[in-house]
Design a protein around this motif. Structure first.
Motif, PDB file in Angstrom:
ATOM      1  N   TRP A 167      21.320  -8.636 -29.238  1.00  0.00           N
ATOM      2  CA  TRP A 167      22.678  -8.680 -29.774  1.00  0.00           C
ATOM      3  C   TRP A 167      22.768  -8.087 -31.173  1.00  0.00           C
ATOM      4  O   TRP A 167      23.858  -7.744 -31.625  1.00  0.00           O
ATOM      5  CB  TRP A 167      23.193 -10.112 -29.801  1.00  0.00           C
ATOM      6  CG  TRP A 167      23.387 -10.688 -28.429  1.00  0.00           C
ATOM      7  CD1 TRP A 167      23.663 -10.011 -27.280  1.00  0.00           C
ATOM      8  CD2 TRP A 167      23.296 -12.069 -28.067  1.00  0.00           C
ATOM      9  NE1 TRP A 167      23.764 -10.868 -26.224  1.00  0.00           N
ATOM     10  CE2 TRP A 167      23.544 -12.140 -26.668  1.00  0.00           C
ATOM     11  CE3 TRP A 167      23.041 -13.242 -28.769  1.00  0.00           C
ATOM     12  CZ2 TRP A 167      23.545 -13.350 -25.975  1.00  0.00           C
ATOM     13  CZ3 TRP A 167      23.040 -14.436 -28.075  1.00  0.00           C
ATOM     14  CH2 TRP A 167      23.281 -14.489 -26.701  1.00  0.00           C
ATOM     15  N   ILE A 168      21.653  -8.006 -31.885  1.00  0.00           N
ATOM     16  CA  ILE A 168      21.688  -7.505 -33.255  1.00  0.00           C
ATOM     17  C   ILE A 168      22.166  -6.055 -33.286  1.00  0.00           C
ATOM     18  O   ILE A 168      23.008  -5.657 -34.098  1.00  0.00           O
ATOM     19  CB  ILE A 168      20.304  -7.616 -33.913  1.00  0.00           C
ATOM     20  CG1 ILE A 168      19.866  -9.090 -33.974  1.00  0.00           C
ATOM     21  CG2 ILE A 168      20.321  -7.001 -35.307  1.00  0.00           C
ATOM     22  CD1 ILE A 168      20.629  -9.942 -34.938  1.00  0.00           C
ATOM     23  N   THR A 169      21.623  -5.249 -32.386  1.00  0.00           N
ATOM     24  CA  THR A 169      21.985  -3.836 -32.335  1.00  0.00           C
ATOM     25  C   THR A 169      22.992  -3.520 -31.239  1.00  0.00           C
ATOM     26  O   THR A 169      23.481  -2.390 -31.155  1.00  0.00           O
ATOM     27  CB  THR A 169      20.720  -2.970 -32.111  1.00  0.00           C
ATOM     28  OG1 THR A 169      20.071  -3.396 -30.901  1.00  0.00           O
ATOM     29  CG2 THR A 169      19.763  -3.122 -33.274  1.00  0.00           C
ATOM     30  N   GLY A 170      23.272  -4.515 -30.376  1.00  0.00           N
ATOM     31  CA  GLY A 170      24.242  -4.309 -29.308  1.00  0.00           C
ATOM     32  C   GLY A 170      23.707  -3.553 -28.124  1.00  0.00           C
ATOM     33  O   GLY A 170      24.465  -3.129 -27.254  1.00  0.00           O
ATOM     34  N   SER A 394      14.433  -6.633 -33.103  1.00  0.00           N
ATOM     35  CA  SER A 394      15.312  -5.663 -32.463  1.00  0.00           C
ATOM     36  C   SER A 394      15.190  -4.266 -33.053  1.00  0.00           C
ATOM     37  O   SER A 394      15.763  -3.317 -32.514  1.00  0.00           O
ATOM     38  CB  SER A 394      16.768  -6.126 -32.570  1.00  0.00           C
ATOM     39  OG  SER A 394      17.185  -6.129 -33.924  1.00  0.00           O
ATOM     40  N   GLY A 395      14.469  -4.138 -34.169  1.00  0.00           N
ATOM     41  CA  GLY A 395      14.338  -2.836 -34.803  1.00  0.00           C
ATOM     42  C   GLY A 395      15.565  -2.409 -35.584  1.00  0.00           C
ATOM     43  O   GLY A 395      15.802  -1.206 -35.766  1.00  0.00           O
ATOM     44  N   ALA A 396      16.355  -3.369 -36.054  1.00  0.00           N
ATOM     45  CA  ALA A 396      17.552  -3.049 -36.831  1.00  0.00           C
ATOM     46  C   ALA A 396      17.158  -2.371 -38.135  1.00  0.00           C
ATOM     47  O   ALA A 396      16.085  -2.625 -38.697  1.00  0.00           O
ATOM     48  CB  ALA A 396      18.351  -4.318 -37.114  1.00  0.00           C
ATOM     49  N   ASP A 397      18.050  -1.510 -38.636  1.00  0.00           N
ATOM     50  CA  ASP A 397      17.725  -0.796 -39.874  1.00  0.00           C
ATOM     51  C   ASP A 397      17.811  -1.727 -41.080  1.00  0.00           C
ATOM     52  O   ASP A 397      18.281  -2.864 -40.993  1.00  0.00           O
ATOM     53  CB  ASP A 397      18.634   0.424 -40.060  1.00  0.00           C
ATOM     54  CG  ASP A 397      20.113   0.042 -40.131  1.00  0.00           C
ATOM     55  OD1 ASP A 397      20.442  -1.016 -40.689  1.00  0.00           O
ATOM     56  OD2 ASP A 397      20.945   0.814 -39.618  1.00  0.00           O
ATOM     57  N   GLN A 398      17.365  -1.213 -42.216  1.00  0.00           N
ATOM     58  CA  GLN A 398      17.245  -2.031 -43.425  1.00  0.00           C
ATOM     59  C   GLN A 398      18.602  -2.547 -43.899  1.00  0.00           C
ATOM     60  O   GLN A 398      18.702  -3.674 -44.394  1.00  0.00           O
ATOM     61  CB  GLN A 398      16.583  -1.207 -44.534  1.00  0.00           C
ATOM     62  CG  GLN A 398      16.304  -1.983 -45.815  1.00  0.00           C
ATOM     63  CD  GLN A 398      15.217  -3.027 -45.628  1.00  0.00           C
ATOM     64  OE1 GLN A 398      14.567  -3.075 -44.599  1.00  0.00           O
ATOM     65  NE2 GLN A 398      15.040  -3.882 -46.623  1.00  0.00           N
ATOM     66  N   LYS A 399      19.660  -1.764 -43.750  1.00  0.00           N
ATOM     67  CA  LYS A 399      20.969  -2.204 -44.215  1.00  0.00           C
ATOM     68  C   LYS A 399      21.452  -3.417 -43.446  1.00  0.00           C
ATOM     69  O   LYS A 399      22.028  -4.341 -44.017  1.00  0.00           O
ATOM     70  CB  LYS A 399      21.978  -1.057 -44.089  1.00  0.00           C
ATOM     71  CG  LYS A 399      21.761   0.070 -45.088  1.00  0.00           C
ATOM     72  CD  LYS A 399      22.873   1.101 -44.982  1.00  0.00           C
ATOM     73  CE  LYS A 399      22.673   2.204 -46.025  1.00  0.00           C
ATOM     74  NZ  LYS A 399      23.746   3.225 -45.946  1.00  0.00           N
TER      75      LYS A 399
END
Length: 434
Positions: A167-170, A394-399
């Motif tokens: 869900w973090i990155t959709g 999830s591999g979300a970016d730093q921002k």
């Protein structure tokens, strides 16, 4: 004469401030360089993989009996209901207000482990919950409440780590990607990874803090057996039909250290001979109590304080990066207000009247006021720190990760407003008791 309601509220405020101060100690330790972020991550893994399972073994094992197991059935059912309901509320809120995707797990998953346990410690000191149990039974009631919250956390953790990361990155296929990467990693570990000990048992590197203390032959034998089992499992897994792979993947989701610790605790608690061995006095057959149970209890009790200190260290990192403006990310006011409303206002408005009505007008729940209070409080509280771990998985970016860190900082700063829910649940449980 001071109103009992005012006394309860002041006691709840003190307990909430105690939690906030404990988090602050982690922030201070990080600011003075006493704890690095990398060390905090390692301590966090230690807490989840070692300390929490030991705490679950001792708490569930000691409190569970064949005649009290019925008390935990409504906890498991309620944990599933409010977690799945929170997910539904989160999806609707994110879609309606166009919030960032990470707001969904922030709404769906609250802190069901370290914060409630530390709050209970402070409430025991202030004596706020004494009115729910008889005179001289406050400690026993608090211990039961701790076990109730731990049982709830097992369900919450299972759903969090099985569904939350995607869900973090959709990305709906994130779980499949992670499964494939894990399979590849298992295959590499089983067939060709480099290790400090080769097949002959000789050290390939100089000794360091990760060098095994076991004899080289034992280490070599253990490594060969491990690699062989992993390789066989991978071959069977890849050769099995797709539905079987899906089932095995689902089972693997549950096979986390906390779940295993909870299972062991349940088995010990519900097996009278084992319960007697682990928790009775020596003259009553408790031959494991003084050494094995005591050691598990000692390290399990470390979980509560250490996990909250880690929260403070992580929040310190977010504050430092916010000050430096490094990949700061964005945090909208609508996100903060929406998550705060659901976690601190909506769920108290739902859980407290609902549990009170079930107690007052039905016989569904067991006759334990501490259980009623715990059920009212389980859906309430700030967002779980695990959401930041989900962003890493999830591999979300730093921002995105910094936006989550900013939100968690704000969320835990305003944690003392949970005092209103504590007092409301206390008064509702007392009214139901009367």
């Amino acid at each position: 004469m001071v109103s009992p309601l005012l006394i309860s509220f002041l006691g709840a405020i003190q307990a909430s401030l105690s939690v906030l101060l404990t988090i602050g100690y982690g922030v201070i330790a990080a600011q003075f360089g006493l704890v690095t972020t990398e060390a905090a991550e390692e301590v966090s893994h230690l807490c989840v993989n070692v300390l929490l399972p030991c705490l679950l073994i001792t708490k569930l094992g000691s409190e569970l009996h064949l005649d009290t197991v019925v008390n935990y059935v409504p906890i498991i059912i309620w944990a599933f209901i409010f977690t799945l309901s929170s997910i539904a509320i989160g999806k609707a809120t994110v879609a309606f207000f166009r919030l960032p995707k990470w707001a969904l797990p922030a709404i769906a998953f609250n802190n069901t482990e370290s914060l409630p346990l530390l709050l209970l410690q402070s409430l025991e000191t202030t004596g706020v919950l004494a009115s729910l149990v008889g005179a001289g039974q406050t400690s026993d009631g608090i211990e039961r409440a701790r076990t109730y919250f731990l049982a709830c956390s097992v369900v919450n953790n299972t759903i969090t780590f099985s569904q939350g990361a995607k869900w973090i990155t959709g990305e709906q296929d994130e779980q499949d990607d992670s499964t494939d990467s894990e399979s590849q990693q298992f295959q590499e570990n089983g067939q060709g990874c480099h290790s400090p000990v080769d097949e002959n048992g000789d050290d390939s590197d100089d000794p360091n803090e990760r060098t095994s203390l076991l004899p080289r032959k034992v280490v070599s034998w253990k490594r060969r057996i491990k690699n062989k089992l992993i390789s066989q499992f991978q071959s069977y897994f890849q050769a099995s039909p797709k539905p079987v792979q899906t089932i095995l993947t689902a089972i693997g989701t549950f096979a986390s250290p906390p779940f295993i610790g909870a299972t062991i605790g349940i088995i010990i608690g519900l097996t009278p001979p084992l319960h007697r061995l682990f928790f009775n006095d020596m003259d009553e057959g408790g031959y494991f109590n003084a050494w094995l149970t005591s050691s598990l209890k000692n390290i399990g009790e470390l979980f509560v304080s250490l996990q909250v200190i880690v929260v403070g260290v992580k929040l310190s990192l977010s504050l430092r990066r916010m000050k430096e403006g490094e990949e700061a990310g964005t945090l909208s006011l609508s996100t903060v207000l929406s998550v705060t409303f659901v976690r601190f206002i909506l769920w108290p408005a739902i859980s407290i009247p609902l549990i009170w009505a079930l107690v007052a007008y039905t016989d569904i729940l067991p006759n334990d006021p501490m259980l009623w209070w715990a059920l009212m409080m389980m859906p309430i509280g700030p967002t779980a720190m695990k959401v930041l771990a989900l962003a890493d998985i999830s591999g979300a970016d730093q921002k995105i990760r910094m936006s989550i860190a900013k939100f968690l900082t704000v969320s835990y700063i305003i944690t003392p407003i949970v005092s209103f829910a504590v007092v409301g649940a206390l008064e509702a449980a007392k009214a139901a008791k009367e």
